[in-house]
Design an enzyme around this catalytic site. Sequence first.
Site, PDB file in Angstrom:
ATOM      1  N   HIS A 155       0.854  -1.188   0.000  1.00  0.00           N
ATOM      2  CA  HIS A 155       0.000   0.000   0.000  1.00  0.00           C
ATOM      3  C   HIS A 155       0.884   1.230   0.000  1.00  0.00           C
ATOM      4  O   HIS A 155       1.906   1.275   0.658  1.00  0.00           O
ATOM      5  CB  HIS A 155      -0.909   0.010   1.231  1.00  0.00           C
ATOM      6  N   ASP A 170     -13.721   3.399   7.348  1.00  0.00           N
ATOM      7  CA  ASP A 170     -12.680   4.107   6.589  1.00  0.00           C
ATOM      8  C   ASP A 170     -13.266   4.746   5.341  1.00  0.00           C
ATOM      9  O   ASP A 170     -12.898   5.862   4.974  1.00  0.00           O
ATOM     10  CB  ASP A 170     -11.542   3.161   6.191  1.00  0.00           C
ATOM     11  N   ARG A 205     -12.305  13.208   5.054  1.00  0.00           N
ATOM     12  CA  ARG A 205     -10.971  13.806   5.192  1.00  0.00           C
ATOM     13  C   ARG A 205     -10.583  14.541   3.922  1.00  0.00           C
ATOM     14  O   ARG A 205     -10.010  15.627   3.948  1.00  0.00           O
ATOM     15  CB  ARG A 205      -9.930  12.716   5.475  1.00  0.00           C
ATOM     16  N   SER A 225      -6.216   4.578   8.588  1.00  0.00           N
ATOM     17  CA  SER A 225      -6.901   4.360   7.308  1.00  0.00           C
ATOM     18  C   SER A 225      -6.258   3.201   6.542  1.00  0.00           C
ATOM     19  O   SER A 225      -6.935   2.281   6.084  1.00  0.00           O
ATOM     20  CB  SER A 225      -6.837   5.652   6.485  1.00  0.00           C
ATOM     21  N   LYS A 269      -7.619  -1.203   6.597  1.00  0.00           N
ATOM     22  CA  LYS A 269      -7.954  -1.930   5.359  1.00  0.00           C
ATOM     23  C   LYS A 269      -7.045  -3.140   5.191  1.00  0.00           C
ATOM     24  O   LYS A 269      -7.482  -4.214   4.820  1.00  0.00           O
ATOM     25  CB  LYS A 269      -7.787  -1.009   4.141  1.00  0.00           C
TER      26      LYS A 269
HETATM   27  N1  URA Z   1      -4.146   5.888   1.513  1.00  0.00           N
HETATM   28  C1  URA Z   1      -5.130   5.477   2.345  1.00  0.00           C
HETATM   29  O1  URA Z   1      -5.727   4.422   2.165  1.00  0.00           O
HETATM   30  N2  URA Z   1      -5.450   6.275   3.374  1.00  0.00           N
HETATM   31  C2  URA Z   1      -4.819   7.427   3.623  1.00  0.00           C
HETATM   32  O2  URA Z   1      -5.145   8.085   4.577  1.00  0.00           O
HETATM   33  C3  URA Z   1      -3.792   7.848   2.752  1.00  0.00           C
HETATM   34  C4  URA Z   1      -3.468   7.043   1.691  1.00  0.00           C
END
Ligand code: URA
Length: 436
Positions: free
Chosen positions: A82, A161, A168, A183, A187
Amino acid sequence: MNFLSLIEAKREGKILAPEQIQEFIREFTAGEIPDYQMAAMLMAIYFRGLNTAETTALTLAMRDSGDVLTFPRDTRPLVDKHSTGGIGDKVSLPLAPLLACLGFRVPMISGRGLGITGGTLDKLDSIPGFKTLLPPAQIIKQVQQVGCVICGQTDTMVPADKKIYALRDASGTVPSIPLITASILSKKLAESLNALILDVKFGCAAFMQTKADARKLAKAMAALGNECGTNTRAMLTDMNTPVGHAAGNWLEVKESIGCLEGREPADLLELVLDSAAHLLVQTKKSKSFAAARKQAEDCLNSGEPRQKWNEMIVAQGANLKAFNRKLALDSTAKTVVELKSEKPGYVSKCDARTIGEVIRDLGGGRLTKDSVIDYDVGVDQIAKPGGRVEKSGVLCRVHAADSIAAKMAVTRLKTAFEITAKRPTKTPPVVEVISR
Ligand code: URA
């Protein structure tokens, strides 16, 4: 629960109890807390921060706001990568099929664009027929059968989220270490992973502008991921310049296919191969980073990941013929205009933030949470720092919906580039790796 008093407590810098955090996440997910109050809480967190216990509580409460994927027992480790987000950051697209071919299972739950940064799901939405929203049972089936899936969280996966992310984006509360940590990890923890590689970006177009802040975020995420039982590493990578030579949803899909077919760009290739190599080491499939890197490179060169890409997109509903037709086009936008260099020299600056802002304003990103994306706009043939350019040589091309928008974009993009007589020293894309 009196949520107003929790907002006030955080506004005053007080510490919230894990139970209070669990409760407000549960209530917000259930629609019992209005967006404006949650936005106020996010702003209070942005300014006051969360300590480790609060961040852990928030992450786990968000993970548990919906279904956690459970996979059948299998010898193939479950892994994912990620990124904190950047311009031209398309690493996930070639990486998922590469990892599947290296013997991993990859349930890549991805996000949409946030701020000026692009989102993997928005890029994939540019593929004819491709579905990014899959029910959990189909995600599991595809991971077991194909080896990889790239999709969004469903309404039943980490719904907290999903709602908070959109708020956000529209409330100026993105660049917060605890909010990004919660966040991303909520996930990733809902994917029941064995190992996770994080790409934490720093620079003018990253949420963390300085290397020091990016390191803090990387350390927080690596520590929390490892504590929660997922072997987690983080790479600190440069986001002063876009990744690759193309930015914009469809243009990035196109460049990813080039990467899967063994064509440059070198920085994209490096990020893809380094991410794969770390995961091979983290899961003990490879003894050393050098051996892992070679394994990943050989696998990419075999052409199998390119085939796997087709398998993955077809499994998610893509029309392969239409996809191939689109790939063959030089541009899918109405207008293409070149930005030319006024003098010869070396590119010493190619400002990712300006490029990201221009693409967003061309319609490639969102200004509000309801903005409609134009997948065809963007910038390609981007000249990167260290590269030589002649007088009237192309610095980039703008793909736009009409010629007025294209001309305005070209004017703005002039400030993104600097040309010098001396060749600048190149910075590598990955500058540091953090394990714990
Ligand atoms: N990617 C995400 O999933 N969340 C964030 O807050 C920033 C980047």
